[in-house]
Design a protein around this motif. Structure first.
Motif, PDB file in Angstrom:
ATOM      1  N   GLY A  85      14.223 -27.299 -13.921  1.00  0.00           N
ATOM      2  CA  GLY A  85      13.615 -26.138 -13.124  1.00  0.00           C
ATOM      3  C   GLY A  85      14.340 -24.973 -13.788  1.00  0.00           C
ATOM      4  N   TRP A  86      14.716 -25.046 -14.918  1.00  0.00           N
ATOM      5  CA  TRP A  86      15.266 -23.722 -15.509  1.00  0.00           C
ATOM      6  C   TRP A  86      14.228 -22.749 -16.169  1.00  0.00           C
ATOM      7  CZ3 TRP A  86      20.327 -26.220 -18.180  1.00  0.00           C
ATOM      8  CH2 TRP A  86      21.225 -26.608 -16.961  1.00  0.00           C
ATOM      9  N   SER A  87      14.484 -21.915 -17.372  1.00  0.00           N
ATOM     10  CA  SER A  87      13.824 -21.069 -17.816  1.00  0.00           C
ATOM     11  C   SER A  87      13.983 -20.808 -19.130  1.00  0.00           C
ATOM     12  CB  SER A  87      13.617 -19.593 -16.955  1.00  0.00           C
ATOM     13  OG  SER A  87      14.805 -19.033 -16.999  1.00  0.00           O
ATOM     14  N   VAL A  88      12.842 -20.533 -20.212  1.00  0.00           N
ATOM     15  CA  VAL A  88      13.381 -20.144 -21.554  1.00  0.00           C
ATOM     16  C   VAL A  88      13.513 -18.774 -21.477  1.00  0.00           C
ATOM     17  CG1 VAL A  88      12.068 -19.979 -23.739  1.00  0.00           C
ATOM     18  CG2 VAL A  88      11.596 -21.771 -22.169  1.00  0.00           C
ATOM     19  N   ALA A  89      15.117 -18.519 -22.007  1.00  0.00           N
ATOM     20  CA  ALA A  89      15.527 -16.924 -21.934  1.00  0.00           C
ATOM     21  C   ALA A  89      15.488 -16.339 -23.020  1.00  0.00           C
ATOM     22  CB  ALA A  89      16.806 -17.161 -21.305  1.00  0.00           C
ATOM     23  N   ALA A  90      15.216 -17.019 -24.323  1.00  0.00           N
ATOM     24  CA  ALA A  90      14.889 -16.442 -25.399  1.00  0.00           C
ATOM     25  C   ALA A  90      14.509 -17.266 -26.380  1.00  0.00           C
ATOM     26  CB  ALA A  90      16.522 -15.969 -26.094  1.00  0.00           C
ATOM     27  N   GLU A  91      13.549 -16.539 -27.368  1.00  0.00           N
ATOM     28  CA  GLU A  91      13.095 -17.333 -28.422  1.00  0.00           C
ATOM     29  C   GLU A  91      13.187 -16.630 -29.859  1.00  0.00           C
ATOM     30  OE1 GLU A  91       9.080 -19.824 -29.938  1.00  0.00           O
ATOM     31  OE2 GLU A  91       9.067 -18.716 -28.008  1.00  0.00           O
ATOM     32  N   GLU A  92      13.819 -17.192 -30.719  1.00  0.00           N
ATOM     33  CA  GLU A  92      13.993 -16.684 -31.806  1.00  0.00           C
ATOM     34  C   GLU A  92      13.527 -17.752 -33.119  1.00  0.00           C
ATOM     35  OE1 GLU A  92      14.954 -13.555 -32.670  1.00  0.00           O
ATOM     36  OE2 GLU A  92      15.545 -13.143 -30.555  1.00  0.00           O
ATOM     37  N   PRO A  93      13.190 -16.977 -34.422  1.00  0.00           N
ATOM     38  CA  PRO A  93      12.885 -18.208 -35.361  1.00  0.00           C
ATOM     39  C   PRO A  93      13.557 -19.400 -35.615  1.00  0.00           C
ATOM     40  CG  PRO A  93      12.405 -15.954 -36.162  1.00  0.00           C
ATOM     41  CD  PRO A  93      13.294 -15.719 -34.933  1.00  0.00           C
ATOM     42  N   ASP A  94      15.116 -19.310 -35.436  1.00  0.00           N
ATOM     43  CA  ASP A  94      16.186 -20.196 -35.688  1.00  0.00           C
ATOM     44  C   ASP A  94      16.595 -20.851 -34.377  1.00  0.00           C
ATOM     45  OD1 ASP A  94      17.472 -18.006 -34.594  1.00  0.00           O
ATOM     46  OD2 ASP A  94      18.960 -18.050 -36.186  1.00  0.00           O
ATOM     47  N   GLU A  95      16.273 -20.620 -33.130  1.00  0.00           N
ATOM     48  CA  GLU A  95      16.400 -21.180 -31.967  1.00  0.00           C
ATOM     49  C   GLU A  95      15.798 -20.760 -30.754  1.00  0.00           C
ATOM     50  OE1 GLU A  95      19.976 -19.071 -29.611  1.00  0.00           O
ATOM     51  OE2 GLU A  95      20.697 -19.466 -31.743  1.00  0.00           O
ATOM     52  N   VAL A  96      15.584 -21.775 -29.604  1.00  0.00           N
ATOM     53  CA  VAL A  96      15.017 -21.344 -28.299  1.00  0.00           C
ATOM     54  C   VAL A  96      16.219 -21.616 -27.391  1.00  0.00           C
ATOM     55  CG1 VAL A  96      13.124 -21.841 -26.812  1.00  0.00           C
ATOM     56  CG2 VAL A  96      12.804 -21.937 -29.232  1.00  0.00           C
ATOM     57  N   ASP A  97      16.111 -20.658 -26.494  1.00  0.00           N
ATOM     58  CA  ASP A  97      17.370 -20.824 -25.252  1.00  0.00           C
ATOM     59  C   ASP A  97      16.674 -21.140 -24.001  1.00  0.00           C
ATOM     60  OD1 ASP A  97      19.153 -20.227 -27.548  1.00  0.00           O
ATOM     61  OD2 ASP A  97      19.615 -18.126 -26.810  1.00  0.00           O
ATOM     62  N   VAL A  98      17.259 -22.301 -23.303  1.00  0.00           N
ATOM     63  CA  VAL A  98      17.210 -22.402 -22.056  1.00  0.00           C
ATOM     64  C   VAL A  98      18.075 -22.126 -21.257  1.00  0.00           C
ATOM     65  CG1 VAL A  98      16.349 -24.241 -20.430  1.00  0.00           C
ATOM     66  CG2 VAL A  98      15.278 -23.972 -22.362  1.00  0.00           C
ATOM     67  N   ARG A  99      17.851 -21.257 -19.971  1.00  0.00           N
ATOM     68  CA  ARG A  99      18.953 -20.971 -19.114  1.00  0.00           C
ATOM     69  C   ARG A  99      19.021 -21.183 -17.593  1.00  0.00           C
ATOM     70  NH1 ARG A  99      20.239 -15.180 -21.057  1.00  0.00           N
ATOM     71  NH2 ARG A  99      20.582 -16.611 -22.856  1.00  0.00           N
ATOM     72  N   ALA A 100      20.089 -21.823 -17.358  1.00  0.00           N
ATOM     73  CA  ALA A 100      19.849 -22.154 -15.621  1.00  0.00           C
ATOM     74  C   ALA A 100      20.275 -21.047 -14.725  1.00  0.00           C
ATOM     75  CB  ALA A 100      20.924 -23.184 -15.310  1.00  0.00           C
ATOM     76  N   PRO A 101      19.495 -20.855 -13.510  1.00  0.00           N
ATOM     77  CA  PRO A 101      19.727 -19.724 -12.631  1.00  0.00           C
ATOM     78  C   PRO A 101      21.333 -20.049 -12.256  1.00  0.00           C
ATOM     79  CG  PRO A 101      18.604 -21.480 -11.567  1.00  0.00           C
ATOM     80  CD  PRO A 101      18.472 -21.918 -13.046  1.00  0.00           C
ATOM     81  N   GLU A 102      21.819 -18.626 -11.961  1.00  0.00           N
ATOM     82  CA  GLU A 102      23.040 -18.498 -11.409  1.00  0.00           C
ATOM     83  C   GLU A 102      23.451 -19.250 -10.411  1.00  0.00           C
ATOM     84  OE1 GLU A 102      24.391 -14.494 -10.786  1.00  0.00           O
ATOM     85  OE2 GLU A 102      23.849 -13.888 -12.662  1.00  0.00           O
ATOM     86  N   THR A 103      22.548 -19.788  -9.605  1.00  0.00           N
ATOM     87  CA  THR A 103      22.811 -20.571  -8.193  1.00  0.00           C
ATOM     88  C   THR A 103      23.222 -22.043  -8.766  1.00  0.00           C
ATOM     89  OG1 THR A 103      20.403 -21.123  -8.083  1.00  0.00           O
ATOM     90  CG2 THR A 103      21.580 -19.436  -6.685  1.00  0.00           C
ATOM     91  N   ASP A 104      22.704 -22.419 -10.060  1.00  0.00           N
ATOM     92  CA  ASP A 104      23.017 -24.023 -10.325  1.00  0.00           C
ATOM     93  C   ASP A 104      24.527 -24.335 -10.645  1.00  0.00           C
ATOM     94  OD1 ASP A 104      21.246 -26.323 -11.356  1.00  0.00           O
ATOM     95  OD2 ASP A 104      22.798 -26.039 -12.590  1.00  0.00           O
ATOM     96  N   GLY A 105      25.069 -23.263 -11.197  1.00  0.00           N
ATOM     97  CA  GLY A 105      26.436 -23.404 -11.818  1.00  0.00           C
ATOM     98  C   GLY A 105      26.556 -23.855 -13.109  1.00  0.00           C
TER      99      GLY A 105
END
Length: 243
Positions: A27-47
């Motif tokens: 239930g998180w989101s893809v926050a950034a996508e670059e050729p060398d990485e993709v970042d998934v980030r939790a909402p602040e409420t998750d901890g």
């Protein structure tokens, strides 16, 4: 020690596909996508304060990962729902010799093992991820090393089998070290990144980490802006540039 945890990194043949799987499952989101990485980030409420970072690698997965995620559940129905969601998203059930246990062992679309735990009071405030679990020959030794480089404290022990660290905030996942006598044979496909704070001396931070028991790994050579090291049980991790 003046470093902190910033990423959990997973090697992937198809980083975006794997990132989408984990974002949807947690239930998180893809926050950034670059050729060398993709970042998934939790909402602040998750901890959860780290990024899940998926990086492209050509090598296929060969052995069971030494680091894996345990997912938290609140009820038996919630546990079953998480398992069903993972399977619908492309995960699979796997047998790693767990036997008859109350948790469910699964693998993501690239074979990375993870567990969906039954409800446990210990993880009631952890958020979606209960724990980052690390196989260890000596859980006490490894937990002590990681406590020093993360600033987290040892907050649980289960005999000589399991030692758990927790952020001082008391929020987010545990970092746990579980006794396992398997011998490491290949580079880990899952690893942690730490970083010193903005304005710190990167070389000095690396030297300090080495002084307490890390060893240089030099994967990728000296041209990288970060340094690749190994912990006292040969698990790779990175000391990133100050941030």
């Amino acid at each position: 020690m003046n470093t902190r945890l910033v990423n959990l990194v997973i090697d992937a043949a198809r980083p975006r596909v794997l990132a989408d799987f984990w974002a949807a499952l947690l239930g998180w989101s893809v926050a950034a996508e670059e050729p060398d990485e993709v970042d998934v980030r939790a909402p602040e409420t998750d901890g959860w304060d780290l990024d899940l970072v998926f990086v492209p690698v050509p090598e296929a997965k060969e052995v069971k990962n030494r680091l894996h995620l345990d997912l938290a559940s609140t009820t038996a129905a919630h546990q079953a729902e998480l398992v069903e969601r993972a399977l619908e998203l492309g995960g699979s059930r796997v047998d790693i010799g767990q036997g008859d246990v109350p948790w469910v062992v699964l693998a993501d679309p690239e074979g990375n093992e993870f567990c969906v735990l039954e409800p446990r009071e210990k993880y009631a405030e952890s958020g979606a991820v209960a724990s980052v679990l690390v196989d260890a020959h000596d859980p006490e030794l490894l937990a002590g090393f990681w406590a020093r480089i993360t600033g987290w404290s040892i907050q649980s022990r289960e005999g000589d089998t399991l030692v758990g660290l927790r952020a001082l905030s008391g929020r987010g996942p545990w970092l746990e070290f579980l006794r396992n006598n398997d011998v490491k044979s290949v580079k880990n496909r899952v690893h942690l990144d730490v970083a010193p704070p903005a304005g710190a001396d990167h070389a000095a931070a690396v030297a300090e980490v080495v002084a307490i028991g890390a060893a240089p790994a030099d994967l990728g050579g000296p041209s990288l802006p970060w340094r690749v090291l190994t912990d006292p049980e040969d698990n790779e991790f990175c000391v990133l540039t100050p941030r």
